[in-house]
Design a protein around this motif. Structure first.
Motif, PDB file in Angstrom:
ATOM      1  N   SER A   1     -17.902  -3.609   0.820  1.00 39.01           N
ATOM      2  CA  SER A   1     -17.798  -2.351   0.068  1.00 39.01           C
ATOM      3  C   SER A   1     -17.058  -1.320   0.916  1.00 39.01           C
ATOM      4  N   ALA A   2     -15.995  -0.778   0.351  1.00 40.11           N
ATOM      5  CA  ALA A   2     -15.120   0.146   1.086  1.00 40.11           C
ATOM      6  C   ALA A   2     -14.063   0.634   0.112  1.00 40.11           C
ATOM      7  N   VAL A   3     -13.185   1.510   0.607  1.00 46.99           N
ATOM      8  CA  VAL A   3     -11.993   1.874  -0.149  1.00 46.99           C
ATOM      9  C   VAL A   3     -10.809   1.133   0.475  1.00 46.99           C
ATOM     10  N   TYR A   4     -10.081   0.444  -0.348  1.00 51.66           N
ATOM     11  CA  TYR A   4      -8.938  -0.339   0.116  1.00 51.66           C
ATOM     12  C   TYR A   4      -7.657   0.348  -0.319  1.00 51.66           C
ATOM     13  N   PHE A   5      -6.801   0.614   0.665  1.00 52.29           N
ATOM     14  CA  PHE A   5      -5.531   1.287   0.393  1.00 52.29           C
ATOM     15  C   PHE A   5      -4.366   0.332   0.633  1.00 52.29           C
ATOM     16  N   CYS A   6      -3.391   0.469  -0.207  1.00 52.60           N
ATOM     17  CA  CYS A   6      -2.108  -0.180  -0.018  1.00 52.60           C
ATOM     18  C   CYS A   6      -1.100   0.915   0.334  1.00 52.60           C
ATOM     19  N   ALA A   7      -0.180   0.627   1.232  1.00 49.99           N
ATOM     20  CA  ALA A   7       0.849   1.601   1.611  1.00 49.99           C
ATOM     21  C   ALA A   7       2.177   0.876   1.768  1.00 49.99           C
ATOM     22  N   SER A   8       3.258   1.599   1.561  1.00 49.49           N
ATOM     23  CA  SER A   8       4.577   1.000   1.775  1.00 49.49           C
ATOM     24  C   SER A   8       5.471   1.989   2.515  1.00 49.49           C
ATOM     25  N   SER A   9       6.449   1.452   3.211  1.00 51.32           N
ATOM     26  CA  SER A   9       7.426   2.300   3.895  1.00 51.32           C
ATOM     27  C   SER A   9       8.778   1.608   3.898  1.00 51.32           C
ATOM     28  N   GLY A  10       9.821   2.438   4.087  1.00 50.35           N
ATOM     29  CA  GLY A  10      11.163   1.898   4.037  1.00 50.35           C
ATOM     30  C   GLY A  10      11.687   1.466   5.395  1.00 50.35           C
ATOM     31  N   GLN A  11      11.247   2.148   6.428  1.00 53.65           N
ATOM     32  CA  GLN A  11      11.747   1.853   7.766  1.00 53.65           C
ATOM     33  C   GLN A  11      10.630   2.091   8.764  1.00 53.65           C
ATOM     34  N   THR A  12      10.771   1.477   9.910  1.00 46.18           N
ATOM     35  CA  THR A  12       9.867   1.781  11.009  1.00 46.18           C
ATOM     36  C   THR A  12      10.121   3.212  11.466  1.00 46.18           C
ATOM     37  N   TYR A  13       9.089   3.879  11.923  1.00 46.93           N
ATOM     38  CA  TYR A  13       9.167   5.256  12.398  1.00 46.93           C
ATOM     39  C   TYR A  13       9.538   6.233  11.284  1.00 46.93           C
ATOM     40  N   THR A  14       9.107   5.871  10.103  1.00 49.28           N
ATOM     41  CA  THR A  14       9.068   6.844   9.015  1.00 49.28           C
ATOM     42  C   THR A  14       7.670   6.744   8.410  1.00 49.28           C
ATOM     43  N   GLU A  15       7.347   7.744   7.618  1.00 45.76           N
ATOM     44  CA  GLU A  15       5.990   7.768   7.094  1.00 45.76           C
ATOM     45  C   GLU A  15       5.761   6.640   6.097  1.00 45.76           C
ATOM     46  N   ALA A  16       4.530   6.182   6.045  1.00 45.04           N
ATOM     47  CA  ALA A  16       4.101   5.237   5.024  1.00 45.04           C
ATOM     48  C   ALA A  16       3.493   6.028   3.869  1.00 45.04           C
ATOM     49  N   PHE A  17       3.752   5.553   2.668  1.00 52.62           N
ATOM     50  CA  PHE A  17       3.238   6.199   1.465  1.00 52.62           C
ATOM     51  C   PHE A  17       2.057   5.376   0.952  1.00 52.62           C
ATOM     52  N   PHE A  18       0.970   6.055   0.700  1.00 50.18           N
ATOM     53  CA  PHE A  18      -0.268   5.382   0.306  1.00 50.18           C
ATOM     54  C   PHE A  18      -0.496   5.456  -1.196  1.00 50.18           C
ATOM     55  N   GLY A  19      -1.117   4.414  -1.713  1.00 52.15           N
ATOM     56  CA  GLY A  19      -1.628   4.453  -3.063  1.00 52.15           C
ATOM     57  C   GLY A  19      -2.933   5.235  -3.108  1.00 52.15           C
ATOM     58  N   GLN A  20      -3.503   5.333  -4.305  1.00 57.79           N
ATOM     59  CA  GLN A  20      -4.728   6.116  -4.459  1.00 57.79           C
ATOM     60  C   GLN A  20      -5.968   5.352  -4.045  1.00 57.79           C
ATOM     61  N   GLY A  21      -5.810   4.081  -3.780  1.00 59.82           N
ATOM     62  CA  GLY A  21      -6.934   3.305  -3.281  1.00 59.82           C
ATOM     63  C   GLY A  21      -7.747   2.640  -4.371  1.00 59.82           C
ATOM     64  N   THR A  22      -8.450   1.603  -3.983  1.00 53.85           N
ATOM     65  CA  THR A  22      -9.423   0.925  -4.843  1.00 53.85           C
ATOM     66  C   THR A  22     -10.775   1.035  -4.165  1.00 53.85           C
ATOM     67  N   ARG A  23     -11.712   1.662  -4.868  1.00 55.15           N
ATOM     68  CA  ARG A  23     -13.073   1.744  -4.320  1.00 55.15           C
ATOM     69  C   ARG A  23     -13.838   0.507  -4.766  1.00 55.15           C
ATOM     70  N   LEU A  24     -14.171  -0.340  -3.814  1.00 52.99           N
ATOM     71  CA  LEU A  24     -14.880  -1.584  -4.098  1.00 52.99           C
ATOM     72  C   LEU A  24     -16.345  -1.449  -3.738  1.00 52.99           C
ATOM     73  N   THR A  25     -17.193  -1.807  -4.694  1.00 45.83           N
ATOM     74  CA  THR A  25     -18.634  -1.841  -4.447  1.00 45.83           C
ATOM     75  C   THR A  25     -19.129  -3.238  -4.768  1.00 45.83           C
ATOM     76  N   VAL A  26     -19.725  -3.874  -3.782  1.00 43.26           N
ATOM     77  CA  VAL A  26     -20.283  -5.217  -3.965  1.00 43.26           C
ATOM     78  C   VAL A  26     -21.805  -5.091  -3.915  1.00 43.26           C
ATOM     79  N   VAL A  27     -22.438  -5.457  -5.011  1.00 41.57           N
ATOM     80  CA  VAL A  27     -23.902  -5.293  -5.095  1.00 41.57           C
ATOM     81  C   VAL A  27     -24.614  -6.645  -5.028  1.00 41.57           C
TER      82      VAL A  27
END
Lengths: 110, 113
Positions: free
Chosen positions: B87-113
């Motif tokens: 259980s956590a928030v999982y983020f995906c991010a992408s970037s175009g080049q090294t040493y530039t910022e990565a852009f994040f998605g809004q995340g998936t909040r996963l709850t395992v019960v």
């Protein structure tokens, strides 16, 4: 082992004053540093960065300072605004990987 | 550009079930990252893809975790079987080049019960 540390989990500042967020790192191979801002239920968004060849970078109200000898960087926000209330993450990069601190929650009060 | 798109935003599942998280990176970005955020460990890198090829999966916690990137516009992170400690928030991010910022998605909040 945490290579990037933000030792203050939270910070409260009055509107109009300066906010100073601090970050320490242990790996001398890091050569690019970034600050991200995160609102609840959203992903982190890029705020400002600095290369290790510089000691200061400014963008509007935001300035990042880098002290390589101390392995320390800080983010200054002046003047602080209520909309700046968010969690701020420091990140350090060597190659492709971003290593994040655990964040500092900033609250700017009116 | 719509930015990095993740789905679902929230996932609640029972222990032992398979969970698949999805990510569409920003068009033209050749680097993709999966991160996990927990209170204890903060944001930690799970896996990094470059040009659809997994380059570093040393952050993947266990064999129960797997990630794929079949093409430049899609990636999945699968957990099978899931456990409550996932259980956590999982983020995906992408970037175009090294040493530039990565852009994040809004995340998936996963709850395992």
């Amino acid at each position: 082992d945490q290579q990037v540390k933000q030792n203050s989990p939270s910070l409260s500042v009055q509107e109009g004053r300066i906010s100073i967020l601090n970050c320490d790192y242990t790996n001398s191979m890091f050569d690019y540093f970034l600050w991200y801002k995160k609102y609840p239920a959203e992903g982190p968004t890029f705020l400002i960065s600095i290369s290790s060849i510089k000691d200061k970078n400014e963008d509007g109200r935001f300035t990042v300072f880098l002290n390589k000898s101390a392995k320390h960087l800080s983010l200054h926000i002046v003047p602080s605004q209520p909309g700046d209330s968010a969690v701020y993450f420091c990140a350090a990069q060597s190659g492709y990987a971003l290593n994040f601190g655990k964040g500092t929650s900033l609250l700017v009060t009116p | 550009d719509a930015g990095v798109i993740q789905s679902p935003r929230h996932e609640v599942t029972e222990m032992g079930q398979e969970v698949t998280l999805r990510c569409k990176p920003i068009s033209g970005h050749n680097s993709l990252f999966w991160y996990r955020q927990t209170m204890m460990r903060g944001l930690e890198l799970l896996i990094y893809f470059n040009n659809n090829v997994p380059i570093d999966d040393s952050g993947m916690p266990e064999d129960r975790f797997s990630a794929k990137m079949p093409n430049a516009s899609f990636s999945t992170l699968k957990i099978q079987p899931s456990e409550p400690r996932d259980s956590a928030v999982y983020f995906c991010a992408s970037s175009g080049q090294t040493y530039t910022e990565a852009f994040f998605g809004q995340g998936t909040r996963l709850t395992v019960v």
